[in-house]
Write an enzyme that holds these catalytic residues in place. Structure first.
Site, PDB file in Angstrom:
ATOM      1  CD  GLU A  41       3.846   2.610  -6.214  1.00  0.00           C
ATOM      2  OE1 GLU A  41       3.127   1.625  -5.984  1.00  0.00           O
ATOM      3  OE2 GLU A  41       4.128   2.995  -7.355  1.00  0.00           O
TER       4      GLU A  41
ATOM      5  CD  GLU B 291       3.306   0.747 -11.650  1.00  0.00           C
ATOM      6  OE1 GLU B 291       3.751   1.829 -11.235  1.00  0.00           O
ATOM      7  OE2 GLU B 291       2.773  -0.087 -10.907  1.00  0.00           O
TER       8      GLU B 291
END
Ligand code: 3PY
Length: 266
Positions: free
Chosen positions: A148, A247
């Site tokens: 990520e 998120e």
């Protein structure tokens, strides 16, 4: 639309182990977590409590981060962290064990901040080996390692999708593993100035996971200016079939108001 609630950043008013049930009560069937323990190899009893909180709530664990160090203190992963290699390696089996018992298949391996005392090349060398080991470790349960790009961490070197894709290509070329993919967090990519639309056009079918938050503020969809709905729809059109990770930071009371509005209008 299949959303998964990130219970490490949402519902933080509640003790960690109460969050899966709260996500279920809010209408969701899936949750994801950053590494929820202090150490890479927690006591079995701690792991059991965590797993029970998820199964008792009747939700599916869809994603789990490897131990990333002290996140509130600024750490962002052990993968490239010289000096913590054995901790990362020991963590792999624990992560795969939780994945196996809870049928979770996606595992986010945060890369780690740059260390001033080592060259980027030395750290990248270690990262490539650790990522290959992680991919091999979760392959036995059909798992995938995610990589990520992240914003807000000044020494984290993966900022754009391209930064992560280059590492992924190197891991694949040097070790032969295939189960490592990009985690496209549209918030982080946008904050870092990446061309999110182009990333979607070029790579959506290969995304291992999508996460969302609006910008500015890392709040719920609709609190900022990002075209999250359009980006998700286009990713789906181009073949992305996985969950959408929620998120973002938002008080529990209003955390899912946008989703309720969406359900009512559909
Ligand atoms: O550190 C962050 O902000 C993350 O998104 C970790 O997954």
């Amino acid at each position: 639309m299949t959303y998964t609630v990130n219970c490490s950043i949402l519902l933080t008013e509640l003790p960690l182990l109460e969050r899966p049930a709260a996500a279920k009560a809010a209408g969701f069937d899936a949750v994801e977590f950053w590494w929820p323990f202090e150490t890479s190899v927690p006591a079995d009893s701690e792991i059991t409590k965590f797993e029970n909180a998820i199964t008792d709530a009747g939700v599916q664990l869809t994603g789990l981060n490897f131990n990333a160090g002290n996140m509130p203190g600024g750490d962002r992963g052990l993968v490239s962290w010289k000096g913590r290699c054995s901790e990362f390696k020991d963590n792999i089996d624990v992560v795969a064990g939780i994945g196996e018992r809870l049928c979770c298949k996606a595992f986010n391996a945060l890369y780690g901040n740059r260390q001033d005392e080592f060259t980027p090349e030395e750290q990248d060398e270690l990262a490539v080996k650790n990522l290959a080991a992680a991919a091999e470790g979760v392959a036995r349960i059909g798992g995938t390692v995610l990589l990520e790009p992240v914003s807000g961490a000044p020494k984290y070197p993966l900022l754009t999708a391209d930064d992560a894709l280059k590492v992924i290509a190197r891991v694949k070329a040097e070790s032969g593993v295939d189960n490592i993919k990009l985690l496209a967090d549209f918030y982080h990519l946008a904050v870092n100035g990446d061309d999110v639309q182009a990333v979607i056009e070029n790579h959506a079918k290969d995304f291992g996971h999508i996460q969302i938050a609006d910008n500015p503020g890392r709040g719920a969809p609709g609190t900022g200016t990002l075209p999250l709905g359009e980006w998700i729809a286009r990713s789906r059109e181009l073949g992305y079939e996985g969950y959408i990770g929620l998120e973002y930071k938002e008080p529990q009371e209003t955390a899912f108001s946008w989703a309720i509005r969406e359900r009512v209008s559909n």
